[in-house]
Structures are given as structure tokens and as C-alpha cells.
Scaffold this active site. Structure first.
Site, PDB file in Angstrom:
ATOM      1  N   GLY A 141      27.546  15.020  12.227  1.00 49.21           N
ATOM      2  CA  GLY A 141      27.567  13.629  11.824  1.00 49.21           C
ATOM      3  C   GLY A 141      28.241  12.799  12.876  1.00 49.21           C
TER       4      GLY A 141
ATOM      5  N   ASP B 259      32.445   7.201   1.609  1.00 47.09           N
ATOM      6  CA  ASP B 259      31.186   7.485   2.299  1.00 47.09           C
ATOM      7  C   ASP B 259      30.263   8.272   1.373  1.00 47.09           C
ATOM      8  OD1 ASP B 259      29.306   7.470   4.258  1.00 47.09           O
ATOM      9  OD2 ASP B 259      30.255   8.989   5.516  1.00 47.09           O
TER      10      ASP B 259
ATOM     11  N   THR C 212      31.524  17.639  13.504  1.00 51.89           N
ATOM     12  CA  THR C 212      30.566  18.722  13.316  1.00 51.89           C
ATOM     13  C   THR C 212      31.132  19.699  12.294  1.00 51.89           C
ATOM     14  OG1 THR C 212      30.078  18.466  15.636  1.00 51.89           O
ATOM     15  CG2 THR C 212      29.170  20.396  14.572  1.00 51.89           C
ATOM     16  N   VAL C 213      30.236  20.239  11.453  1.00 51.98           N
ATOM     17  CA  VAL C 213      30.667  21.237  10.479  1.00 51.98           C
ATOM     18  C   VAL C 213      30.089  22.579  10.885  1.00 51.98           C
ATOM     19  CG1 VAL C 213      30.689  21.900   8.057  1.00 51.98           C
ATOM     20  CG2 VAL C 213      30.704  19.489   8.685  1.00 51.98           C
TER      21      VAL C 213
END
Ligand code: NAG
Ligand code: NAG
Ligand code: NAG
Ligand code: NAG
Ligand code: NAG
Ligand code: NAG
Ligand code: NAG
Ligand code: NAG
Ligand code: NAG
Length: 712
Positions: free
Chosen positions: A428, A544, A432-433
């Protein structure tokens, strides 16, 4: 008939200098100018045997000393060759015209058993112009006389027929002798006399002598020059000698009498038949008849013994080595050693310097790495402190049963295979995931943010603690964090089935997505948000909300995620300004004006998510693949015209009845109100959804209020 004359004792001039003493200890090593090496010796106790015992007598004129073996003057002893040179007397016959008579001087020579006349080096030599001389010889006194006899005739008719240098019958005759003679005698034939030529020659001469030492001269015939050779002391005769009379094999049997006393000596059988000689073996020199007489030759030193070696010469016992220096090649003996490389020294230097530099580089790299490591560790500690790690640690200690872990960066690196690209779950704008697998096999999700709000840094740990205490089945659980890095990393529970966004916009195209499932997800999400807004302490604004932040577990149960740090309800304006959150299409329009993020901002965003669920369209979508459309405003517009039914997803239209769809549409409209105040709270939204969900399952509940009461 045989006449014995006393020898003239004259000092030999210009004899070569003696070598190192090779006599027995305590014995004279020379007599006059002559070296006396053992087995020879002056006096009985200094020689090996009487045959080798010499006398050292004064010369008759008393000016010096010369060695004698019996009556024979020894001029030189050759130890290695087993030879000796003596001075032999010349026999002569002369005509005396005054008395018309002949006077003769006949010599004989008897040598001891140890000696023989060298047949190779000596010749019976006769001089004269009317001469016949005989030689008689014998191989040793024991064998009797008469073994050998021969003669030599020399004739010339005038003085003019004589020529220098050649001994070929004119005035001169030479003949060889057999091997092994130990005795010889000379005689002249008296009928051959010079009575008729005495005018130019009176005498004839005969002698056994060293051939090389003789050179014919015409004057030898016409004058008495020949007798004057060596000042009249005699002409050289070469003797071969041997020690003992046995062979080597016999001699070796008796160690005490074996003559080759030295180590590194060898025994050689005499070529003359009996006896043997000793010699130092190769590489040694000295006296083989003396204990330790043979000494190693230093082939690398001196002048006499030096062997040719242009390379490096190394003397060894009995031998030597000659080799080219390291790094060069060629012929070290008679050639030259050429450098192997163009410049061996330079090359060596280069190698030395290069390796030094490499070593230096390595060590400085080591130091640098240690330094970097320290810096790294220090930086980690610094980050940890900055992010309020210590405070967090204390708090965790204080709260028992709290399952929140402070991860070390290495643990996370290990879990994600150093944040490998293949482990990326999602990316995103904020970070980062990654999917991580802990050592114990637990699967986790790791969120690595790109930025951190500097002003909130110190509060990070504290915020983590608050977030860690959130415990709701529809909220992704935060398991821990890592504060050792510049931007803290968050660790979440791993939710396996992707996002709602994915389910609506990609998956539903494959498998049907029922209205009741949609309602369930909507309700669960709303409930989670309501929990954040009202039950959590302090309240938390998600900030969000969007379909991609709603994750789905293995049972497709919604789990709200990505309410990160810094999303707690802000306390003042300063904090607010920094909270630029949200995603296009979901963003609360009021927030854009006031810059104030409230729980109602989440409600607006949730309204968009709900619309997504109903319409199957994205928050910003393309109509006719060209025109960009905002789902929220499109929906609101269509609702005004009562055309909203058209944009709903087919599945929804098919499944839901008019009333349910209308209520859901109304709920969306409420959530999407421009004014936040007019929007329902998240809790209210959740309640409505709950009711509609139950109504969908059991439509009759709605019809009878009483039943509803009964059920509750
Ligand atoms: C030689 O040695 C013997 C004993 O070994 C001794 O009696 C004699 O005197 C010595 N002779 C000389 C000349 O030294
Ligand atoms: C040498 O001297 C010794 C005694 O000193 C004597 O017996 C011998 O005959 C001498 N030899 C000669 C050749 O003069
Ligand atoms: C003894 O050895 C030397 C060198 O090794 C050699 O020149 C000499 O001829 C040898 N003597 C005899 C008698 O063989
Ligand atoms: C010398 O030789 C001749 C024969 O050639 C001989 O007749 C004469 O007797 C000899 N003289 C003497 C002194 O022997
Ligand atoms: C021989 O040599 C001597 C001196 O060396 C010389 O005077 C003489 O003339 C020579 N005789 C002959 C025949 O060459
Ligand atoms: C020797 O020489 C003399 C004079 O030079 C001469 O008269 C005489 O005849 C010669 N004798 C002989 C035997 O030739
Ligand atoms: C000396 O040695 C020779 C052999 O070389 C031998 O015949 C002689 O008998 C020996 N003499 C003594 C006195 O030993
Ligand atoms: C060995 O030599 C010594 C001295 O020459 C002699 O006395 C002895 O008898 C000899 N031994 C033999 C076995 O020949
Ligand atoms: C050097 O020695 C080798 C054998 O060692 C020989 O073949 C070669 O001819 C020699 N060269 C010269 C120049 O002496």
C-alpha cells in the site's frame, strides 16, 4: 762387472709446495722439499713397512736434505696414483783414445717387493753413435734373475746426421719394458765402441727413465750434457708401489693389517699383479692410509677443488649440490641461471606488497564491520528507546496475561526470509505487508511501514500497548511489534483468505456471493468499528475504512485491519493536521473541509464499503470503461431519481426483496450524509445491519413485533 756408484746428493730446486701434512702424527711430513705421506715415513715407526721407510739424509754438499729409500733418492711421492719418482743413475761407456781403452759405468737397480718400474711411463733409453746396450730385468728378487733381456742399438755416422728432438735410431734408441719389473741392469757391447769416431763422440749412455722427461739433443752425443741433467743427480724414473702383497679381498679379512684405515676410502687391486692401493672415495681427498685421512672436498670453495657452478653451490659430505636460485632456471653448472619470471625480485616484492595490502584491507574491513556492527547495535538500541520501547516493556511486565510480544528484528528477518519479495502479501501507500513464519511454526503478518510520524515517535510504544488490548473477533489481532528499527514494524495475526475488496471485485465473478454473506460481512465489520469507536479505551478512529482493509479468515468472517499507530482519537489540532489518512472514494467529504477526522469519518467510509457490497462496484469505478465515477455520489444521485435499483449487483437484486434493498439503500444514504452529525453512529449502523441480517434469514420476525420480543 757391475759397478755401484755413490749417488750425488744435490738439492732439488723448484719442487712444488707440499700439501697438508699426511704423515703419521708425530712424524715428519717432509724431507727437504719432498712430501713424505704415510704409508711412507722417515724412520721405521713412521712408515707402514720397512719398504716404505725412508732416510732423510743431508746432501753431500750439506746444503739441504733429501729422502732415500735404501740407496735411491726419492724425488716425489704420488699417493693417489701409487707412484713415486726417483732419480736413476745413467750407465755409460766411453772410449779413451789416449789409452785406446774403454771405461764403463754399468748400473743396476733392485727395488723392494712393494715397488715395480712403471712400464707405461718409463723407457730404456740408449744414446750413442756406435752403441749397443742391453737391459736385463726381473719380476722380483725371489723369482731369480734372467726373466727379461733386450737391447737397443744407436748408430750415426757424422755429427751432421744428428738432429734435435727425435729419438729414432740416429744417435738415440728407446725401447719399452715389460710390466712388473722390480730389478734391472744395463750392459754395453764392447765391440760397439767409438774408437774410430772419437773425434766427435766419445761416450755412449743407457738408462731406464721416465719417457716424458727425456728430450733428445744432438749435444747429448757430442758432449756430456746428458750426464749433467738434474745437476748430475740422475734422471727421473717412475715407480709403481703397492701396500702389502695381498689382494684387497685378502687384506680386508684382517682388519688390523688392512692398510686403508680411513673412512671413505676404498681398496684397489694393483694393476701390476700383486698388492693393493688405497684411495679416497669420490668427493673426499686426503690420505686414505691414515684414520680419518679422507676429508670431504668442499667443491664450492677454494681453487683446486672448486667445481663449476654458476648457480648456488652447496657442499655436502662426499658431494655437492649446484642449483639455480629459487625462481630461476637453466643450467647451474656450466650455463647460467635465468630468472623464471622477468623480474623475480620485483615479482616477489609485488606479491609481498599485494598480500600486505590484501591483509590490510581485510583487517580494516574487519574493523569496519565490527564498528558497523557496534553502530548497528547502538542504532537498534537508539530506535528502541526512541519508540518508547522501555516504557512499553515496563507496561507489559505490569499487565499479566497480556499476549503482546516485542520482536527482535532478526526474528522478523528470519520469519520473512529477510523480507523476501515472495513473502509480500500486499503493498500500500504506507508500507508493505509480508507473510512470516515464526520458528514455532506460527504464521504471522508483518507490516513494514514506510514512514513514521516524527511527533508521535515517543508515544509509539504506548500506542502499541493500547492496540494490543483490543480484543474483538472481527478485528485483526495485533501480536506485537518491533521497535529496534527506524520505522517500527507491526506484527499481526495472519488472516488467510484475502480482502473483502478481492472477494467482491475479483472472486465473486467466479463463485456466487450471496446477499446474506454480504450482510454478515457488513455487520461484522460495522460491529468491529463500533467496538473501536465506543468500547475501546481510549476510543480509536480507524481512519482508513475500505474494502481492502477488511480481511477474511478461513470461514470468510470479516476482520477489520490496518488501524495502525497514530490513529487514536487526536487530542489537539497539531496532531490532527498530521493525520492525512484515507483513500480516494472512501474519504469523508467533511474531513476534507475541516481536516477533522472523527468517528463519523469512519461511518462515511463504511457507507462506501456497504455500497461496494451491494453494487459490486469499486469506490471509484469506470463506466463504459472511460468515465471515472465516484460510487458514493453516483449512488446518491441515482437514489434521488429513485434509479438506485439499477446499479445494484444482480445477485443482490435476485436475492433480496424490495424492502430489504430499500432499507440497505437508506442505510447507505444515511452513512453518506455530507454532514457528519447527520450520519448514524457505527453502533447504530451495526444494529440496523444486525436486524436486516436476521430479517433476511427469518423474514417473518419483521412482520410481528411481538414475536421479535419473544425471541429476544
Ligand atoms: C719405534 O717404536 C718402538 C716401539 O713401538 C720403539 O721401541 C722404538 O724406539 C721406536 N723407534 C724410533 C726410532 O722411534
Ligand atoms: C742415510 O743415512 C743413514 C743414517 O743416517 C745411513 O744409514 C744411510 O746409508 C744413508 N743413506 C745414504 C744413501 O746416504
Ligand atoms: C684415486 O682417486 C682419484 C680421484 O678419485 C683418482 O684421480 C685416482 O686416479 C685414483 N687412484 C687410483 C690408483 O685409482
Ligand atoms: C773397438 O771395436 C773394434 C771393432 O769394431 C775392436 O776391434 C776393438 O778392439 C775395440 N776396442 C776396444 C778397446 O775394445
Ligand atoms: C740443437 O739445438 C741446439 C740448442 O738448442 C742448437 O745449438 C743446435 O744447432 C741444434 N742442432 C740441430 C742439428 O738442430
Ligand atoms: C781426427 O781429427 C784430426 C784433426 O781434426 C784428424 O787429423 C784425424 O784424422 C781425425 N781422426 C779420425 C779417426 O778421423
Ligand atoms: C713390507 O711389505 C711388503 C709388501 O708390500 C712385504 O713383502 C714385506 O715383507 C713387508 N716387510 C715387512 C718388514 O713387513
Ligand atoms: C693380522 O695382521 C696382524 C698384523 O699384521 C697379524 O699379527 C695377524 O696375525 C693377522 N691376522 C690374520 C688372521 O691374518
Ligand atoms: C654443459 O654441461 C652439459 C652437461 O652437464 C653439457 O651437455 C653441455 O655441453 C655443457 N655446455 C658447455 C657450454 O660446456
Amino acid at each position: 762387472m757391475l759397478l755401484l756408484l755413490s749417488l750425488l746428493l744435490l738439492e732439488l730446486a723448484a719442487m712444488p709446495l707440499p700439501a697438508a701434512s699426511e704423515a703419521l702424527p708425530g712424524c715428519p711430513s717432509s724431507c727437504g722439499a719432498v712430501d713424505i705421506p704415510y704409508p711412507f715415513g722417515i724412520g721405521r715407526n713412521c712408515s707402514i713397512n720397512d719398504s716404505f721407510t725412508l732416510d732423510c739424509n743431508r746432501t753431500s754438499d750439506g746444503t739441504g736434505e733429501v729422502p732415500f729409500q735404501g740407496d735411491v733418492e726419492i724425488a716425489e711421492i704420488f699417493l693417489a696414483q701409487g707412484r713415486a719418482r726417483l732419480l736413476n743413475q745413467i750407465s755409460s761407456q766411453c772410449y779413451d783414445p789416449t789409452t785406446d781403452s774403454i771405461s764403463s759405468n754399468f748400473w743396476y737397480l733392485q727395488m723392494a717387493d712393494a715397488y715395480t718400474f712403471s712400464d707405461t711411463l718409463n723407457k730404456f733409453t740408449v744414446l750413442g753413435c756406435q752403441t749397443l746396450a742391453y737391459i736385463e730385468g726381473d719380476k722380483g728378487s725371489t723369482e731369480g734373475v734372467g726373466g727379461y733381456q733386450t737391447g737397443c742399438v744407436a748408430v750415426c755416422h757424422s755429427e751432421g746426421s744428428l738432429s734435435n728432438d727425435t729419438c729414432a735410431g740416429i744417435g738415440c734408441c728407446q725401447t719399452a719394458i715389460p710390466r712388473g719389473l722390480q730389478y734391472y741392469e744395463v750392459s754395453f757391447d764392447a765391440d760397439f765402441n767409438t774408437s774410430h769416431i772419437y773425434n766427435f763422440t766419445r761416450c755412449s749412455y743407457a738408462v731406464l727413465m721416465e719417457a716424458e722427461a727425456f728430450q733428445f739433443r744432438a749435444s747429448f752425443i757430442t758432449t756430456d750434457d746428458f750426464l749433467a741433467i738434474n745437476s748430475g743427480r740422475g734422471v727421473p724414473l717412475m715407480l709403481d708401489w703397492t701396500v702389502q702383497t695381498e689382494t684387497c679381498a685378502q687384506a680386508r679379512r684382517n682388519a688390523s693389517s688392512y692398510a686403508c684405515k680411513s673412512d671413505n676410502s676404498e681398496c684397489l687391486d694393483s694393476v701390476n699383479g700383486k698388492g693393493y692401493l688405497c684411495n679416497c672415495t669420490g668427493g673426499y681427498k686426503g690420505n686414505p692410509y691414515l684414520p680419518n685421512g679422507c676429508q670431504d672436498i668442499d667443491e664450492c670453495a677454494g681453487e683446486e677443488d672448486r667445481k663449476p657452478c654458476t648457480g648456488i653451490c652447496r657442499n655436502l659430505p662426499g658431494k655437492y649440490e649446484c642449483f639455480c636460485p629459487r625462481g630461476s632456471h637453466g643450467n647451474p653448472i656450466n650455463g647460467t641461471c635465468l630468472p623464471r619470471a622477468t623480474l623475480p625480485l620485483a615479482a616477489t616484492l609485488t606479491i609481498c606488497i599485494t598480500s600486505s595490502i590484501v591483509l590490510l584491507l581485510i583487517s580494516s574491513m574487519c574493523i569496519f564491520m565490527i564498528y558497523e556492527r557496534k553502530k548497528y547495535v547502538k542504532a537498534k538500541q537508539q530506535h528502541f528507546k526512541e519508540h518508547g520501547g522501555w516504557k512499553l516493556l515496563e507496561e507489559i511486565k505490569g499487565k499479566q496475561g497480556l499476549r503482546f510480544k516485542i520482536f527482535k528484528i532478526n526474528e522478523l528477518e528470519e520469519a520473512t526470509n529477510k523480507f523476501d519479495e515472495t513473502r509480500v502479501l500486499g503493498r500500500g501507500g504506507h508500507g508493505t505487508v509480508y507473510k512470516g513464519i515464526l520458528e514455532d511454526g506460527h504464521v504471522i503478518a508483518i507490516k513494514k511501514s514506510k514512514f513514521i510520524d516524527e511527533s508521535q515517535k515517543n508515544e509509539y510504544g504506548k500506542e502499541m500497548l493500547i492496540l494490543s488490548q483490543i480484543n474483538h473477533k472481527n478485528i485483526v489481532k495485533i501480536l506485537g511489534c518491533c521497535l529496534e528499527v527506524e520505522v517500527p514494524i507491526l506484527v499481526y495475526e495472519y488472516v488467510p483468505n484475502g480482502t473483502l475488496h478481492h472477494l467482491i471485485h475479483e472472486k465473486s465473478k467466479i463463485s456466487p456471493f450471496s446477499l446474506s454473506a454480504r450482510l454478515r460481512i457488513a455487520y461484522d465489520s460495522a460491529d468491529a468499528l463500533a467496538y473501536l469507536h465506543s468500547t475501546a479505551s481510549p476510543p480509536i478512529i480507524h481512519g482508513d475504512v475500505k474494502s481492502s482493509n477488511i480481511l477474511l479468515d478461513e470461514n470468510y468472517m470479516a476482520k477489520v485491519s490496518d488501524f495502525g499507530a497514530s490513529k487514536l482519537v487526536p487530542k489537539d489540532e497539531n496532531q490532527l493536521a498530521t493525520l492525512v489518512q484515507g483513500t480516494c472514494g472512501y474519504l469523508d467529504p467533511e474531513y476534507l473541509q475541516t481536516c477533522k477526522l472523527t468517528d463519523k469519518s469512519d461511518v462515511y467510509s463504511f457507507g462506501v464499503v456497504l455500497l461496494e457490497l451491494l453494487t459490486g462496484k469499486k469506490a471509484i469505478y469506470f463506466e463504459d470503461s472511460r468515465q471515472e465515477r465516484n460510487l458514493a455520489s453516483t449512488f446518491l444521485l441515482s437514489m434521488k431519481d429513485n434509479r438506485h435499483y439499477e446499479i445494484l449487483d444482480n445477485e443482490v437484486k435476485n436475492e433480496g426483496d424490495i424492502q430489504l434493498i430499500q432499507e440497505l439503500s437508506d442505510l447507505c444514504k444515511q452513512c453518506l450524509k455530507i454532514s457528519g452529525e447527520e450520519r448514524p453512529t457505527m453502533k447504530e449502523v451495526a444494529q440496523v445491519l444486525n436486524r436486516l441480517m436476521k430479517f433476511k434469514q427469518h423474514p417473518w420476525i419483521q412482520e410481528n413485533n411481538e414475536t421479535k420480543i419473544l425471541l429476544v
